[in-house]
Design an enzyme around this catalytic site. Sequence first.
Site, PDB file in Angstrom:
ATOM      1  N   HIS A  29       0.802  -1.232   0.000  1.00  8.48           N
ATOM      2  CA  HIS A  29       0.000   0.000   0.000  1.00  8.48           C
ATOM      3  C   HIS A  29       0.835   1.282   0.000  1.00  8.48           C
ATOM      4  O   HIS A  29       0.290   2.358  -0.251  1.00  8.48           O
ATOM      5  CB  HIS A  29      -0.958   0.010   1.193  1.00  8.48           C
ATOM      6  CG  HIS A  29      -0.305   0.412   2.464  1.00  8.48           C
ATOM      7  ND1 HIS A  29       0.527  -0.430   3.165  1.00  8.48           N
ATOM      8  CD2 HIS A  29      -0.350   1.582   3.140  1.00  8.48           C
ATOM      9  CE1 HIS A  29       0.975   0.210   4.242  1.00  8.48           C
ATOM     10  NE2 HIS A  29       0.457   1.422   4.250  1.00  8.48           N
TER      11      HIS A  29
ATOM     12  N   HIS B   8       1.361   6.676  -1.226  1.00  6.56           N
ATOM     13  CA  HIS B   8       0.492   5.925  -0.322  1.00  6.56           C
ATOM     14  C   HIS B   8      -0.819   5.647  -1.051  1.00  6.56           C
ATOM     15  O   HIS B   8      -1.566   6.574  -1.351  1.00  6.56           O
ATOM     16  CB  HIS B   8       0.234   6.729   0.952  1.00  6.56           C
ATOM     17  CG  HIS B   8      -0.420   5.938   2.028  1.00  6.56           C
ATOM     18  ND1 HIS B   8      -1.760   5.628   2.018  1.00  6.56           N
ATOM     19  CD2 HIS B   8       0.093   5.393   3.150  1.00  6.56           C
ATOM     20  CE1 HIS B   8      -2.048   4.928   3.104  1.00  6.56           C
ATOM     21  NE2 HIS B   8      -0.942   4.776   3.804  1.00  6.56           N
TER      22      HIS B   8
END
Length: 161
Positions: A71, A85
């Site tokens: 992620h 992110h």
Amino acid sequence: MTAQTNRMFKKILKRKDFFSPMEGELMRIDQVEDEVFSTRSMGDGFAIDFNGVDVKAPTDGEVIMAFPTGHAIGIKNDNMEYLIHIGMDTVELEGEGFELCVAQGDRIKQGDVIVKVDKEKILEKGKSLKSPIVFLTGEKIEVLSVGRYVKCMEKNIIKIK
């Protein structure tokens, strides 16, 4: 041209060559729901409401951090360090919906696929795909067209100061 002027010239050129790492709607960082990002406590940046499949390297560099969950990726080049992110609270998915394509220490080229994303799986789990890109080395960012839909690897989406 002096060596110092030459280095400054190269730095300016490289800073302008920051491409969009993903497809989606371009946003200011303060439009992200997570206060860690929206208050710029990690650094200034921008966000993209992700609507694609691949996340690609916006610059050449070295992967300095690659979360095993896929992620989040940290990248460093000669001029800056930044974090990509993908989504909000997506760490809670423990890697589900993400295929990490790089590892810490890898040298990457602009345009290399760094993460493949199953956006439908992430959305099914109730997670947002608003994805901050944060500059960790003090750069100030101006988003050039808030609300515009950008393609992956599109340039001239931000101005780095």
